[in-house]
Design a protein around this motif. Structure first.
Motif, PDB file in Angstrom:
ATOM      1  N   SER A  30       0.824  -1.201   0.000  1.00 40.12           N
ATOM      2  CA  SER A  30       0.000   0.000   0.000  1.00 40.12           C
ATOM      3  C   SER A  30       0.863   1.258   0.000  1.00 40.12           C
ATOM      4  N   LEU A  33       2.500   1.800  -3.497  1.00 40.43           N
ATOM      5  CA  LEU A  33       1.534   2.238  -4.508  1.00 40.43           C
ATOM      6  C   LEU A  33       1.135   3.699  -4.306  1.00 40.43           C
ATOM      7  N   PHE A  73      -6.751   7.533  -4.299  1.00 39.10           N
ATOM      8  CA  PHE A  73      -6.349   6.170  -3.933  1.00 39.10           C
ATOM      9  C   PHE A  73      -7.023   5.750  -2.635  1.00 39.10           C
ATOM     10  N   GLU A  75      -8.168   2.001  -0.176  1.00 34.45           N
ATOM     11  CA  GLU A  75      -7.896   0.568   0.009  1.00 34.45           C
ATOM     12  C   GLU A  75      -8.965  -0.077   0.881  1.00 34.45           C
ATOM     13  N   ALA A 120      -8.291   4.787  -8.009  1.00 32.92           N
ATOM     14  CA  ALA A 120      -7.671   3.472  -7.863  1.00 32.92           C
ATOM     15  C   ALA A 120      -8.051   2.900  -6.507  1.00 32.92           C
ATOM     16  N   ARG A 121      -8.247   1.594  -6.468  1.00 35.50           N
ATOM     17  CA  ARG A 121      -8.613   0.921  -5.217  1.00 35.50           C
ATOM     18  C   ARG A 121      -7.725  -0.312  -5.045  1.00 35.50           C
ATOM     19  N   LEU A 122      -7.038  -0.373  -3.916  1.00 35.70           N
ATOM     20  CA  LEU A 122      -6.260  -1.541  -3.526  1.00 35.70           C
ATOM     21  C   LEU A 122      -7.147  -2.431  -2.657  1.00 35.70           C
ATOM     22  N   LEU A 131      -5.581  -4.712  -7.673  1.00 39.68           N
ATOM     23  CA  LEU A 131      -5.530  -3.266  -7.892  1.00 39.68           C
ATOM     24  C   LEU A 131      -6.487  -2.933  -9.022  1.00 39.68           C
ATOM     25  N   CYS A 132      -7.532  -2.171  -8.701  1.00 41.08           N
ATOM     26  CA  CYS A 132      -8.492  -1.732  -9.717  1.00 41.08           C
ATOM     27  C   CYS A 132      -8.186  -0.280 -10.060  1.00 41.08           C
ATOM     28  N   VAL A 133      -7.983  -0.016 -11.346  1.00 40.78           N
ATOM     29  CA  VAL A 133      -7.658   1.329 -11.829  1.00 40.78           C
ATOM     30  C   VAL A 133      -8.742   1.767 -12.808  1.00 40.78           C
ATOM     31  N   SER A 156       6.959   3.061  -9.058  1.00 40.10           N
ATOM     32  CA  SER A 156       6.876   1.998  -8.057  1.00 40.10           C
ATOM     33  C   SER A 156       8.171   1.186  -8.010  1.00 40.10           C
ATOM     34  N   CYS A 401       1.916  -8.641 -12.550  1.00 38.63           N
ATOM     35  CA  CYS A 401       0.567  -9.155 -12.293  1.00 38.63           C
ATOM     36  C   CYS A 401       0.387 -10.542 -12.925  1.00 38.63           C
TER      37      CYS A 401
END
Length: 461
Positions: A30, A33, A73, A75, A120-122, A131-133, A156, A401
């Protein structure tokens, strides 16, 4: 301040969105990112902006950047609901990505207005993470989306961008300034790569209210497609014909045929023609070309038309699954259709793109709604194959990934070719294709000759 180009303003008013599946369980995922996303935002400030749509839905604009990294961002820990090893064993089925907490807020219909450019969601799962972007389509296309991921992965990996990022990635004025500089004028009539939006043609066999939508992912091995490409190009050469067809052209033919087999009544729908639409990235087709990593929208829609009987020629194929031995008549038919697609791609040249851009730039506010591409029958086949997302190295802690997915779809979706899967020690490389049809059509698609002979079903939901 960044502005939208005339082509950006024509894009769908939703999101380009993907889920990236990583096996890393490191405690610093986290933090890495978030801090690396700060580098992306420094390079691409409009990610902090919003898309504003006027009340009459005719005008669209980009706000000044004002949000914070915290807005972009978020999570969620869903490790009690999702196990990564199980997902991988099942080839990451689409239904797994409908679990609450995976998709970032405000990126699903109904969209807010103003709508965020980037979210974005971790999602932390047991033994891995997702990871959704999501990036608003009015700011980018799939190639630009991939370029954003490239920037993020670079920060990163190294804490500094090492990929040659420059102003030409951002310069939306570059779409038009070369034409204005030479005093070129907009065409008087609408260009052939545009048309005025009229009533949408309802595709044959469509059912927009099905309670039983089925989303499936099919895998076409690279070796199989490469062998078919070689056979078809050898046939083209044997006919003393110039030119060649690509692997992508051939996959489009197979998917097009499978769609018609699935949606047609073979007793009544074999006559006439079928016309499909497909996007064409024009970054390299302008003179001078745009940066291959240009972040804005840079594609137009092309169409191809073929006889339905040519496309459904093997509807009764009885070859066993995996046997790609086709007779000369079948190879001839595939070559004919693939060549038609290749010809359509070649027609998207710098001059035709120039006409599109100048016409859109000069179009008055009261112009009837414009749609990309010549009219087609409602069938579109989209390819994300060259996105390069699997090849991105996010550093030693995050890694690469394992899969790129969309969630189970609740509306009809013609084929999207997902990013190319590279060969690994665990499996062959190839191309995954996601589709969504109501269940009877989906079953006929799955049992069609192109799918039975050249693909395997990876998962469905």
């Amino acid at each position: 301040m960044s502005t939208l180009s005339p082509l950006d303003r024509l894009m769908p008013r939703g999101y380009v969105r993907q889920m990236f599946c990583f096996p890393s369980t490191h405690a610093d995922v986290s933090h890495i990112l978030k801090t690396s996303l700060a580098g992306v935002v420094a390079d691409v400030p409009y990610l902090l902006s919003e898309i504003i749509i006027s009340d009459d839905h005719r005008h669209i604009s980009l706000s000044k950047p004002y949000q914070s990294l915290k807005d972009l961002f978020s999570e969620q820990d869903i490790s009690n609901a999702v196990d990564y090893a199980t997902l991988k064993q099942q080839h990451f089925p689409p239904s797994a990505f409908t679990v609450p907490g995976i998709i970032p807020p405000d990126t699903q219909p109904p969209f807010p207005n103003p709508a965020p450019v980037f979210r974005a969601r971790l999602a932390l799962v047991n033994r891995g993470f997702i990871l959704c972007v999501a990036v608003h389509h009015c700011t980018t296309d799939i190639t630009g989306f991939g370029a954003l991921l490239k920037i993020w992965a670079s920060y990163s990996r190294t804490s500094a961008s090492t990929i040659g990022f420059g102003p030409d990635w951002l310069d939306r004025k570059a779409l038009l300034e070369q034409f204005h500089a030479s005093d070129q004028r907009a065409p008087a009539s609408i260009p052939e790569l545009l048309h005025v939006q009229e009533n949408i043609v309802k595709p044959i066999g469509s059912s927009f209210h099905s309670p039983n939508w089925t989303t499936g992912i099919f895998f076409f091995p690279q070796k199989t497609l490469q062998s078919l490409k070689q056979a078809i190009n050898q046939y083209i050469a044997s006919q003393d014909a110039e030119g060649w067809v690509s692997l992508g052209d051939i996959l489009t033919v197979l998917l097009w045929s499978a769609i018609l087999v699935a949606e047609s009544d073979p007793n009544t729908d074999i006559k006439g023609t079928s016309t499909i639409g497909f996007p064409v990235n024009f970054r390299s087709r302008l003179n001078p070309p745009l940066s291959p990593n240009y972040l804005g929208s840079a594609f137009v829609m092309a169409v191809a038309t073929c006889l339905r009987e040519d496309l459904i020629f093997a509807k009764n194929a009885s070859l066993p699954s995996g046997d790609m031995t086709l007779d000369s008549a079948s190879i001839s038919a595939l070559a004919k259709i693939a060549t038609t697609i290749r010809t359509s791609l070649h027609q998207v040249d710098g001059e035709r793109v120039r006409d599109v851009l100048l016409y859109l730039d000069a179009a008055p506010d009261n112009h009837p709604p414009i749609t990309l591409g010549p009219p087609h029958d409602g069938i579109s086949i989209v390819s994300w194959a060259d996105q390069g997302a699997y090849e991105l190295d996010w550093g030693s802690i995050i890694g690469k990934c394992d899969a790129i997915r969309l969630p189970k779809l609740m509306n009809k979706r013609y084929p999207i070719v997902l990013p190319r899967v590279p060969a690994t020690a665990d499996g062959d490389g190839g191309l995954e294709v996601i589709v969504c049809f109501d269940r009877p059509v989906w079953e006929r698609f799955r049992q069609s000759w192109p799918i039975c002979q050249f693909a395997t079903l990876r998962c469905y939901s």
